[in-house]
Design an enzyme around this catalytic site. Structure first.
Site, short mmCIF file in Angstrom:
data_model
loop_
_atom_site.label_atom_id
_atom_site.label_comp_id
_atom_site.label_asym_id
_atom_site.label_seq_id
_atom_site.Cartn_x
_atom_site.Cartn_y
_atom_site.Cartn_z
N LYS A 199 0.85 -1.14 -0.17
CA LYS A 199 0.17 0.07 0.01
C LYS A 199 0.89 1.01 -0.12
O LYS A 199 2.00 1.14 0.41
CB LYS A 199 -1.01 0.05 1.21
CG LYS A 199 -2.08 0.79 1.07
CD LYS A 199 -3.05 0.34 0.24
CE LYS A 199 -4.59 0.82 0.42
NZ LYS A 199 -5.38 0.00 -0.24
P1 NAD Z 1 -13.04 7.46 -2.80
O1 NAD Z 1 -11.86 8.60 -2.39
O2 NAD Z 1 -13.37 7.30 -4.09
O3 NAD Z 1 -14.45 7.75 -1.96
C1 NAD Z 1 -14.61 7.85 -0.41
C2 NAD Z 1 -15.97 8.12 -0.08
O4 NAD Z 1 -16.02 8.14 1.16
C3 NAD Z 1 -16.16 9.63 -0.79
O5 NAD Z 1 -17.50 9.76 -1.27
C4 NAD Z 1 -15.86 10.48 0.55
O6 NAD Z 1 -16.64 11.85 0.33
C5 NAD Z 1 -16.34 9.69 1.45
N1 NAD Z 1 -16.10 9.73 2.90
C6 NAD Z 1 -14.90 10.30 3.34
N2 NAD Z 1 -14.82 10.43 4.77
C7 NAD Z 1 -16.00 10.19 4.86
C8 NAD Z 1 -16.62 10.14 6.29
N3 NAD Z 1 -16.12 10.38 7.45
N4 NAD Z 1 -18.08 9.82 6.22
C9 NAD Z 1 -18.76 9.48 5.16
N5 NAD Z 1 -18.15 9.48 3.89
C10 NAD Z 1 -16.87 9.98 3.77
O7 NAD Z 1 -12.54 6.03 -2.21
P2 NAD Z 1 -12.67 4.55 -2.59
O8 NAD Z 1 -11.49 4.32 -3.67
O9 NAD Z 1 -14.23 4.54 -2.92
O10 NAD Z 1 -12.14 3.81 -1.24
C11 NAD Z 1 -13.17 3.61 -0.15
C12 NAD Z 1 -12.86 2.59 0.50
O11 NAD Z 1 -12.56 1.39 -0.07
C13 NAD Z 1 -11.62 2.60 1.29
O12 NAD Z 1 -11.40 2.04 2.45
C14 NAD Z 1 -10.46 1.89 0.29
O13 NAD Z 1 -9.37 1.56 0.84
C15 NAD Z 1 -11.76 0.66 0.12
N6 NAD Z 1 -11.15 0.00 -1.32
C16 NAD Z 1 -11.11 0.69 -2.63
C17 NAD Z 1 -10.90 -0.03 -3.67
C18 NAD Z 1 -10.80 0.47 -5.02
O14 NAD Z 1 -10.70 0.11 -6.00
N7 NAD Z 1 -10.91 1.93 -5.09
C19 NAD Z 1 -10.70 -1.52 -3.58
C20 NAD Z 1 -10.63 -2.04 -2.33
C21 NAD Z 1 -11.19 -1.25 -1.16
#
Ligand code: NAD
Length: 428
Positions: free
Chosen positions: A117
């Site tokens: 990561k």
């Molecule tokens: P992103 O930045 O695209 O989206 C995050 C979302 O969460 C946004 O809508 C943001 O406004 C919201 N957010 C942030 N803080 C918040 C809070 N305190 N309360 C409510 N909403 C809040 O990120 P992402 O890529 O969607 O990742 C989200 C999660 O999924 C992370 O834990 C990441 O590690 C995990 N993840 C992502 C992927 C991927 O392919 N992008 C794969 C596996 C896991």
């Protein structure tokens, strides 16, 4: 644990340390597997921790120096693989925990990768596109010897997307002198990205929720869903669950949540968010809810898809869902996990529920290495096969060992890595 490698930072008192939590889950699985203590020691330590300085010239002419991390946990099964996070709360401990999680996740779904990561502690919304490009390119170039298509392959995570992956791919390629599509995944289709990658993590969440409901004789049709986070993962999960007939009643982002007990019009919400700087507040036909209220809404499936430590000892008693599907990494703390289990709430653990993203990243990497690109239908079919297989393996393991799904998933992932480490032996 790991004080030698993580001495750069100590966990602040009262703060739930994601790395300590990740180690607790590992220890639980090790106990279940009656694992050798030496092997556990090896698996508790990231193999490599890199921190680089990123000097960047801001648009106003000033120079700011940022710190960027990349943690490589274990590469016994293949190259390191893991996202790149841009968020103000990024710490080396958090990145180390997420790298470890990636190792077990890849092993669980049967793809030949190790866990890694990366991250930079910035709020990307505070930087211009030009500044973000300079930050990303310098970060990549500082890591040039540590990444590569057979070494370590970054992908998007919170605060990054296909745009940053394109900058990383270009920077790496310019440094080595030829185009190297396989150095990152989650990049635009024009430069070797995979069809289906953008929706992949959300699609995987939908598949795991569908399988879990089916286990109880239920279907997605009409299922009441609440989602925290409307980004890469939460947004895609909302669209696909809605398309499958589920009723997505509430979603939130960092600015707060919106709620309609009859179900939100998700297609219209996607358009609204795109037109409003990715914010969902004020969406017509909904009432505002706070993020705390959203987590407490009665529903069939609660999907935390934002950040870690959202359901804790302090608010777990408010959760009124039958299932919690961990679309984010580590959204439920260890203590909250135990409380949910005691109340009969089924937690679909992160290393299973959100593995769709890394599965399609793997398919993207395979396509890039072979220079043969598939249509979206094939990508989705291959991903679905791996996800459904992993789900049923976890269920079988859970029944066999009489343990919750998280322990079952960890036992499978950790067990496979332990087996590979034993078979390869300790060098030298
Ligand atoms: P992103 O930045 O695209 O989206 C995050 C979302 O969460 C946004 O809508 C943001 O406004 C919201 N957010 C942030 N803080 C918040 C809070 N305190 N309360 C409510 N909403 C809040 O990120 P992402 O890529 O969607 O990742 C989200 C999660 O999924 C992370 O834990 C990441 O590690 C995990 N993840 C992502 C992927 C991927 O392919 N992008 C794969 C596996 C896991």
């Amino acid at each position: 644990m790991n004080q030698a490698l993580l001495s750069l930072e100590t966990a602040s008192p009262g703060h739930i340390c994601p790395f300590d939590q990740a180690c607790s889950y590992l220890e639980q699985a090790a106990k279940e597997l009656r694992m050798d203590q030496g092997l556990l020691e090896v698996m508790s330590h990231p193999r490599k921790v890199v921190t680089v300085s990123i000097p960047v010239k801001l648009d106003n002419g000033q120079v700011q120096v940022l710190a960027g991390h990349r943690v490589q946990h274990c590469d016994v099964l293949g190259p390191y693989k893991g996202g790149t996070r841009y968020h103000p709360a990024v710490t080396l401990r958090e990145i180390s925990a997420l790298a470890m999680l990636m190792t077990w996740k890849c092993a669980l779904v049967g793809i030949p990768y190790g866990g890694a990561k990366g991250g930079i502690a910035i709020d990307p919304a505070r930087y211009s596109v030009g500044e973000l490009e300079r930050i990303t390119r310098r970060y990549t170039s500082e890591l040039i010897k540590d990444i590569g298509p057979s070494v370590d392959i970054p992908a998007p995570d919170v605060g990054t997307s296909a745009r940053e992956m394109a900058w990383m791919m270009d920077t790496y390629s310019m440094n080595v002198g030829h185009a190297v599509p396989g150095v990152v995944t989650g990049k635009p289709i024009s430069i070797g990205g995979s069809r289906g990658r953008e929706m992949a993590t959300g699609r995987g969440v939908m598949i795991i929720v569908r399988e879990a409901l089916a286990e109880r004789g239920e279907t997605l049709a009409g299922a009441k869903i609440v989602i925290q986070g409307f980004g890469n993962v939460g947004g895609a999960a909302a669209v696909l669950l809605d398309e499958a007939g589920a009723k997505v009643m509430a979603v939130s982002d960092v600015s707060g949540g919106i709620f309609n007990p009859e179900g939100l019009d998700i297609q219209a919400l996607k358009v609204y968010a795109a037109e409003n700087n990715r914010r969902i507040a004020g969406f017509p036909g909904s009432v505002p809810v706070s993020n705390a209220e959203l987590l407490a809404l009665p529903c069939d499936v609660l999907i935390p898809a934002a950040l870690e430590n959202q359901i804790t000892e302090d608010n777990v008693h408010e959760v009124q869902a039958k299932f919690v599907a961990e679309a984010a990494n580590g959204p439920v703390t260890l203590a909250a996990d135990l409380a949910l289990e005691a109340r009969g709430v089924t937690v679909l653990p992160d290393i299973l529920a959100n593995a769709g993203g890394v599965v399609v990243s793997y398919l993207e990497w395979v396509q890039g290495l072979s220079y043969v690109f598939w249509d979206e239908e094939r990508v989705n079919r291959e991903m679905e096969g791996l996800m459904v297989h992993a789900y049923h393996e976890v269920i079988k393991q859970s029944k066999m060992r009489q343990v919750p799904l998280r322990v079952a998933a960890y036992t499978l992932g950790v067990g496979r890595v332990a087996q590979a480490l034993s078979d390869r032996g300790l060098y030298p």
